[in-house]
Design a protein around this motif. Structure first.
Motif, PDB file in Angstrom:
ATOM      1  N   TYR A 141      -3.814   5.363 -13.647  1.00 23.96           N
ATOM      2  CA  TYR A 141      -4.138   4.096 -13.698  1.00 23.96           C
ATOM      3  C   TYR A 141      -5.116   3.599 -12.750  1.00 23.96           C
ATOM      4  O   TYR A 141      -5.257   4.647 -11.758  1.00 23.96           O
ATOM      5  CB  TYR A 141      -2.647   3.179 -13.438  1.00 23.96           C
ATOM      6  N   VAL A 142      -5.791   2.567 -12.790  1.00 23.35           N
ATOM      7  CA  VAL A 142      -6.753   2.128 -11.907  1.00 23.35           C
ATOM      8  C   VAL A 142      -5.961   1.508 -10.806  1.00 23.35           C
ATOM      9  O   VAL A 142      -5.140   0.902 -10.949  1.00 23.35           O
ATOM     10  CB  VAL A 142      -7.531   0.784 -12.353  1.00 23.35           C
ATOM     11  N   THR A 143      -6.359   1.663  -9.471  1.00 21.17           N
ATOM     12  CA  THR A 143      -5.826   1.248  -8.420  1.00 21.17           C
ATOM     13  C   THR A 143      -6.016  -0.365  -8.344  1.00 21.17           C
ATOM     14  O   THR A 143      -7.064  -0.988  -8.655  1.00 21.17           O
ATOM     15  CB  THR A 143      -6.332   1.888  -6.928  1.00 21.17           C
ATOM     16  N   TYR A 144      -4.871  -1.057  -8.045  1.00 19.90           N
ATOM     17  CA  TYR A 144      -4.738  -2.356  -8.161  1.00 19.90           C
ATOM     18  C   TYR A 144      -4.530  -2.981  -6.615  1.00 19.90           C
ATOM     19  O   TYR A 144      -3.702  -2.411  -6.027  1.00 19.90           O
ATOM     20  CB  TYR A 144      -3.714  -2.680  -8.900  1.00 19.90           C
ATOM     21  N   ARG A 145      -5.205  -3.911  -6.331  1.00 27.05           N
ATOM     22  CA  ARG A 145      -5.029  -4.592  -4.946  1.00 27.05           C
ATOM     23  C   ARG A 145      -4.866  -6.166  -5.109  1.00 27.05           C
ATOM     24  O   ARG A 145      -5.256  -6.707  -6.012  1.00 27.05           O
ATOM     25  CB  ARG A 145      -6.310  -4.384  -4.128  1.00 27.05           C
ATOM     26  N   ALA A 146      -3.929  -6.475  -4.425  1.00 28.72           N
ATOM     27  CA  ALA A 146      -3.428  -7.969  -4.641  1.00 28.72           C
ATOM     28  C   ALA A 146      -3.123  -8.542  -3.249  1.00 28.72           C
ATOM     29  O   ALA A 146      -2.715  -7.909  -2.377  1.00 28.72           O
ATOM     30  CB  ALA A 146      -2.371  -8.135  -5.619  1.00 28.72           C
ATOM     31  N   ASP A 147      -3.115  -9.932  -2.968  1.00 33.87           N
ATOM     32  CA  ASP A 147      -2.888 -10.469  -2.037  1.00 33.87           C
ATOM     33  C   ASP A 147      -1.100 -11.149  -2.257  1.00 33.87           C
ATOM     34  O   ASP A 147      -0.956 -11.529  -3.510  1.00 33.87           O
ATOM     35  CB  ASP A 147      -3.878 -11.720  -1.571  1.00 33.87           C
ATOM     36  N   ALA A 148      -0.403 -11.040  -1.289  1.00 34.99           N
ATOM     37  CA  ALA A 148       0.942 -11.240  -1.510  1.00 34.99           C
ATOM     38  C   ALA A 148       1.429 -12.051   0.085  1.00 34.99           C
ATOM     39  O   ALA A 148       0.723 -12.286   0.980  1.00 34.99           O
ATOM     40  CB  ALA A 148       1.835 -10.270  -1.675  1.00 34.99           C
TER      41      ALA A 148
ATOM     42  N   PRO B 124       0.615 -13.808   5.155  1.00 32.50           N
ATOM     43  CA  PRO B 124      -0.163 -12.854   3.694  1.00 32.50           C
ATOM     44  C   PRO B 124      -0.335 -11.660   4.037  1.00 32.50           C
ATOM     45  O   PRO B 124      -0.526 -11.231   5.048  1.00 32.50           O
ATOM     46  CB  PRO B 124      -1.381 -13.816   3.708  1.00 32.50           C
ATOM     47  N   VAL B 125      -0.286 -10.790   2.956  1.00 35.83           N
ATOM     48  CA  VAL B 125      -0.599  -9.321   3.306  1.00 35.83           C
ATOM     49  C   VAL B 125      -1.272  -8.879   2.055  1.00 35.83           C
ATOM     50  O   VAL B 125      -1.306  -9.667   0.956  1.00 35.83           O
ATOM     51  CB  VAL B 125       0.910  -8.556   3.590  1.00 35.83           C
ATOM     52  N   ARG B 126      -1.813  -7.715   2.081  1.00 34.76           N
ATOM     53  CA  ARG B 126      -2.692  -7.056   1.108  1.00 34.76           C
ATOM     54  C   ARG B 126      -1.822  -6.122   0.498  1.00 34.76           C
ATOM     55  O   ARG B 126      -1.098  -5.181   1.321  1.00 34.76           O
ATOM     56  CB  ARG B 126      -3.900  -6.525   1.839  1.00 34.76           C
ATOM     57  N   LEU B 127      -1.570  -6.047  -0.658  1.00 37.81           N
ATOM     58  CA  LEU B 127      -0.851  -4.870  -1.573  1.00 37.81           C
ATOM     59  C   LEU B 127      -1.790  -3.855  -2.313  1.00 37.81           C
ATOM     60  O   LEU B 127      -2.691  -4.382  -2.817  1.00 37.81           O
ATOM     61  CB  LEU B 127       0.192  -5.410  -2.611  1.00 37.81           C
ATOM     62  N   VAL B 128      -1.646  -2.796  -2.158  1.00 39.50           N
ATOM     63  CA  VAL B 128      -2.255  -1.697  -2.875  1.00 39.50           C
ATOM     64  C   VAL B 128      -1.371  -0.990  -3.844  1.00 39.50           C
ATOM     65  O   VAL B 128      -0.343  -0.438  -3.264  1.00 39.50           O
ATOM     66  CB  VAL B 128      -2.986  -0.814  -1.941  1.00 39.50           C
ATOM     67  N   ALA B 129      -1.397  -0.810  -5.107  1.00 37.96           N
ATOM     68  CA  ALA B 129      -0.574  -0.420  -6.032  1.00 37.96           C
ATOM     69  C   ALA B 129      -1.541   0.782  -6.743  1.00 37.96           C
ATOM     70  O   ALA B 129      -2.427   0.836  -7.110  1.00 37.96           O
ATOM     71  CB  ALA B 129      -0.022  -1.277  -7.100  1.00 37.96           C
TER      72      ALA B 129
ATOM     73  N   GLN C 275      10.451  -3.544   3.471  1.00 37.90           N
ATOM     74  CA  GLN C 275      11.030  -4.298   4.619  1.00 37.90           C
ATOM     75  C   GLN C 275      10.226  -4.007   5.695  1.00 37.90           C
ATOM     76  O   GLN C 275       9.698  -2.973   6.333  1.00 37.90           O
ATOM     77  CB  GLN C 275      12.383  -3.806   4.992  1.00 37.90           C
ATOM     78  N   VAL C 276       9.534  -5.158   6.447  1.00 36.14           N
ATOM     79  CA  VAL C 276       8.700  -5.078   7.731  1.00 36.14           C
ATOM     80  C   VAL C 276       9.306  -6.221   8.399  1.00 36.14           C
ATOM     81  O   VAL C 276       9.758  -7.222   8.274  1.00 36.14           O
ATOM     82  CB  VAL C 276       7.313  -5.348   7.309  1.00 36.14           C
ATOM     83  N   ARG C 277       8.893  -6.071   9.908  1.00 30.26           N
ATOM     84  CA  ARG C 277       9.183  -6.934  10.981  1.00 30.26           C
ATOM     85  C   ARG C 277       7.959  -8.014  10.944  1.00 30.26           C
ATOM     86  O   ARG C 277       6.870  -7.315  11.602  1.00 30.26           O
ATOM     87  CB  ARG C 277       9.795  -6.254  12.184  1.00 30.26           C
ATOM     88  N   ALA C 278       8.029  -8.964  10.839  1.00 36.77           N
ATOM     89  CA  ALA C 278       7.035 -10.079  10.663  1.00 36.77           C
ATOM     90  C   ALA C 278       7.378 -11.345  10.712  1.00 36.77           C
ATOM     91  O   ALA C 278       8.437 -11.715  10.070  1.00 36.77           O
ATOM     92  CB  ALA C 278       5.903  -9.731   9.848  1.00 36.77           C
ATOM     93  N   MET C 279       6.368 -12.207  11.020  1.00 38.42           N
ATOM     94  CA  MET C 279       6.692 -13.725  10.618  1.00 38.42           C
ATOM     95  C   MET C 279       6.755 -13.822   8.991  1.00 38.42           C
ATOM     96  O   MET C 279       6.013 -13.348   8.350  1.00 38.42           O
ATOM     97  CB  MET C 279       5.493 -14.699  11.071  1.00 38.42           C
TER      98      MET C 279
ATOM     99  N   VAL D 181       1.389  -1.346   1.901  1.00 42.14           N
ATOM    100  CA  VAL D 181       1.056  -2.440   2.691  1.00 42.14           C
ATOM    101  C   VAL D 181       0.402  -1.835   3.616  1.00 42.14           C
ATOM    102  O   VAL D 181       0.894  -1.445   4.819  1.00 42.14           O
ATOM    103  CB  VAL D 181       2.130  -3.412   3.158  1.00 42.14           C
ATOM    104  N   PRO D 182      -1.141  -1.887   3.741  1.00 40.74           N
ATOM    105  CA  PRO D 182      -1.780  -1.067   4.881  1.00 40.74           C
ATOM    106  C   PRO D 182      -1.762  -1.655   6.188  1.00 40.74           C
ATOM    107  O   PRO D 182      -1.380  -0.975   7.310  1.00 40.74           O
ATOM    108  CB  PRO D 182      -3.310  -1.172   4.451  1.00 40.74           C
ATOM    109  N   GLU D 183      -1.507  -2.982   6.256  1.00 33.26           N
ATOM    110  CA  GLU D 183      -1.270  -3.660   7.731  1.00 33.26           C
ATOM    111  C   GLU D 183      -0.145  -3.043   8.389  1.00 33.26           C
ATOM    112  O   GLU D 183      -0.083  -3.072   9.662  1.00 33.26           O
ATOM    113  CB  GLU D 183      -1.330  -5.147   7.375  1.00 33.26           C
ATOM    114  N   PHE D 184       0.951  -2.811   7.592  1.00 35.15           N
ATOM    115  CA  PHE D 184       2.248  -2.308   8.199  1.00 35.15           C
ATOM    116  C   PHE D 184       2.366  -0.758   8.138  1.00 35.15           C
ATOM    117  O   PHE D 184       3.432  -0.355   8.380  1.00 35.15           O
ATOM    118  CB  PHE D 184       3.438  -3.114   7.744  1.00 35.15           C
ATOM    119  N   ASN D 185       1.427  -0.112   7.457  1.00 33.02           N
ATOM    120  CA  ASN D 185       1.700   1.205   6.998  1.00 33.02           C
ATOM    121  C   ASN D 185       2.997   1.774   6.312  1.00 33.02           C
ATOM    122  O   ASN D 185       3.545   2.597   6.985  1.00 33.02           O
ATOM    123  CB  ASN D 185       1.250   2.087   8.348  1.00 33.02           C
ATOM    124  N   ARG D 186       3.259   0.632   5.329  1.00 33.58           N
ATOM    125  CA  ARG D 186       4.538   0.721   4.689  1.00 33.58           C
ATOM    126  C   ARG D 186       4.329   1.035   3.230  1.00 33.58           C
ATOM    127  O   ARG D 186       3.434   0.616   2.698  1.00 33.58           O
ATOM    128  CB  ARG D 186       5.322  -0.286   4.753  1.00 33.58           C
TER     129      ARG D 186
END
Length: 72
Positions: A50-57, A40-45, A32-36, A14-19
């Motif tokens: 395998y091809v890198t996968y990006r998704a909104d969660a 919405p966040v962006r996930l990168v798997a 686990q992150v401290r946030a509201m 999760v780039p936004e939280f560097n987790r």
């Protein structure tokens, strides 16, 4: 049917939280992150071969399905 089975050792970032977390043998991961809640966040798997996968969660979401396509 390899694409339908859980995939272990996928790095989920999760780039936004560097987790980062990794999936277990059941394809499950926990971050686990401290946030509201419901934020919405962006996930990168990523996983080698395998091809890198990006998704909104949404934080607090209990089920996120990541679909990986095998690389060439």
């Amino acid at each position: 049917m390899r694409g339908k089975e859980p995939l272990a050792d996928v790095e989920v970032f999760v780039p936004e939280f560097n987790r980062t977390a990794s999936t277990n043998r059941h394809g499950v991961f926990t971050l686990q992150v401290r946030a509201m809640p419901q934020r919405p966040v962006r996930l990168v798997a990523r996983k080698g071969g395998y091809v890198t996968y990006r998704a909104d969660a949404t934080l607090g979401q209990y089920l996120v399905q990541l679909h990986h396509a095998e690389g060439k």
